[in-house]
Design an enzyme around this catalytic site. Structure first.
Site, PDB file in Angstrom:
ATOM      1  N   GLU A 195      -3.237  -4.501  -3.080  1.00  7.97           N
ATOM      2  CA  GLU A 195      -3.807  -5.384  -4.109  1.00  7.97           C
ATOM      3  C   GLU A 195      -3.827  -4.686  -5.467  1.00  7.97           C
ATOM      4  O   GLU A 195      -3.463  -5.256  -6.488  1.00  7.97           O
ATOM      5  CB  GLU A 195      -5.245  -5.782  -3.742  1.00  7.97           C
ATOM      6  N   CYS A 251     -10.455  -4.536   0.700  1.00 10.82           N
ATOM      7  CA  CYS A 251     -11.513  -3.520   0.707  1.00 10.82           C
ATOM      8  C   CYS A 251     -12.417  -3.693  -0.518  1.00 10.82           C
ATOM      9  O   CYS A 251     -12.082  -4.403  -1.475  1.00 10.82           O
ATOM     10  CB  CYS A 251     -10.914  -2.121   0.750  1.00 10.82           C
ATOM     11  N   ASN A 279       0.830  -1.208   0.000  1.00 13.84           N
ATOM     12  CA  ASN A 279       0.000   0.000   0.000  1.00 13.84           C
ATOM     13  C   ASN A 279       0.864   1.257   0.000  1.00 13.84           C
ATOM     14  O   ASN A 279       1.939   1.305   0.599  1.00 13.84           O
ATOM     15  CB  ASN A 279      -1.020   0.007   1.148  1.00 13.84           C
ATOM     16  N   ILE A 280       0.375   2.256  -0.724  1.00 17.74           N
ATOM     17  CA  ILE A 280       1.096   3.526  -0.880  1.00 17.74           C
ATOM     18  C   ILE A 280       0.135   4.641  -0.490  1.00 17.74           C
ATOM     19  O   ILE A 280      -0.832   4.918  -1.209  1.00 17.74           O
ATOM     20  CB  ILE A 280       1.590   3.697  -2.339  1.00 17.74           C
ATOM     21  N   GLU A 281       0.396   5.244   0.691  1.00 13.41           N
ATOM     22  CA  GLU A 281      -0.519   6.267   1.203  1.00 13.41           C
ATOM     23  C   GLU A 281      -0.153   7.650   0.674  1.00 13.41           C
ATOM     24  O   GLU A 281       0.889   7.836   0.036  1.00 13.41           O
ATOM     25  CB  GLU A 281      -0.489   6.240   2.740  1.00 13.41           C
ATOM     26  N   CYS A 309      -4.226   0.806  -2.438  1.00 11.58           N
ATOM     27  CA  CYS A 309      -4.072  -0.440  -1.686  1.00 11.58           C
ATOM     28  C   CYS A 309      -3.047  -1.367  -2.356  1.00 11.58           C
ATOM     29  O   CYS A 309      -2.834  -1.292  -3.575  1.00 11.58           O
ATOM     30  CB  CYS A 309      -5.395  -1.190  -1.604  1.00 11.58           C
ATOM     31  N   CYS A 355     -10.913  -2.733  -3.989  1.00 13.12           N
ATOM     32  CA  CYS A 355     -10.004  -3.758  -4.526  1.00 13.12           C
ATOM     33  C   CYS A 355     -10.792  -4.956  -5.053  1.00 13.12           C
ATOM     34  O   CYS A 355     -10.446  -5.526  -6.085  1.00 13.12           O
ATOM     35  CB  CYS A 355      -9.009  -4.196  -3.467  1.00 13.12           C
TER      36      CYS A 355
HETATM   37  N1  THU Z   1      -5.304  -1.281   2.602  1.00 16.97           N
HETATM   38  C1  THU Z   1      -4.809  -2.114   1.631  1.00 16.97           C
HETATM   39  O1  THU Z   1      -3.663  -1.946   1.178  1.00 16.97           O
HETATM   40  N2  THU Z   1      -5.611  -3.098   1.157  1.00 16.97           N
HETATM   41  C2  THU Z   1      -6.887  -3.332   1.594  1.00 16.97           C
HETATM   42  O2  THU Z   1      -7.592  -4.127   1.007  1.00 16.97           O
HETATM   43  C3  THU Z   1      -7.386  -2.632   2.782  1.00 16.97           C
HETATM   44  C4  THU Z   1      -6.643  -1.390   3.151  1.00 16.97           C
HETATM   45  C5  THU Z   1      -4.446  -0.215   3.113  1.00 16.97           C
HETATM   46  C6  THU Z   1      -4.847   1.171   2.670  1.00 16.97           C
HETATM   47  C7  THU Z   1      -4.316   2.029   3.808  1.00 16.97           C
HETATM   48  O3  THU Z   1      -2.963   2.356   3.545  1.00 16.97           O
HETATM   49  C8  THU Z   1      -4.362   1.118   5.014  1.00 16.97           C
HETATM   50  O4  THU Z   1      -4.457  -0.199   4.524  1.00 16.97           O
HETATM   51  C9  THU Z   1      -5.539   1.382   5.952  1.00 16.97           C
HETATM   52  O5  THU Z   1      -6.746   1.429   5.259  1.00 16.97           O
END
Ligand code: THU
Length: 133
Positions: free
Chosen positions: A55, A86, A42-44, A53, A89
């Protein structure tokens, strides 16, 4: 490559997660028919909704390389139960994954739950709906 090796790649790629805000690392690994494995973390972003996310990073990496025939995916996070992807995704997965494709969800305790694409997102919106078929 077996399921266990794919899962190990999800744990490994979590180290690259860019997570200054949530501090919640997710890793994904996607195997294609060609035998390649595309990983994603994941890259915020300071503008929170722009976050991508793990995925989707893995899926978009594969598609951008022209590799579209997907065979198996694994996702890992430090969760009590195997991490649920989520909704966004799941919708992106349903665009590209066969209905019977396996998606292995896991956590750091190595608990694994496997879903098919169809069971992860039943009754998904598809191209057929868009075209009124
Ligand atoms: N996140 C994912 O990478 N995949 C998911 O399916 C659920 C959420 C990440 C996004 C964010 O950086 C952190 O988890 C919290 O939501």
């Amino acid at each position: 490559m077996d399921q266990q090796t794919l899962i190990e790649k999800t744990i490994e790629i979590r180290k690259h997660a860019y997570i200054p805000y949530c501090k919640f690392a997710v890793g994904a690994a996607l195997r294609t028919k060609s035998g390649k494995v595309y990983t994603g973390c994941n890259i915020e972003n300071a503008a929170y909704p722009v976050t991508c996310c793990a995925e989707r990073v893995a899926i978009f990496k594969a598609i951008s390389e022209g590799d579209l025939e997907f065979v198996e995916m694994a996702v890992a996070a430090d969760t009590t139960r195997p991490v649920p992807p989520c909704g966004s995704c799941r919708q992106v997965m349903s665009e590209f994954f066969p209905k019977d494709m396996n998606i292995h969800l896991t956590n750091l305790n190595k608990e694994v739950t496997t879903f098919t694409m169809e069971s992860l997102l039943p009754f998904s919106f598809t191209e057929a709906d868009l075209l009124g078929e």
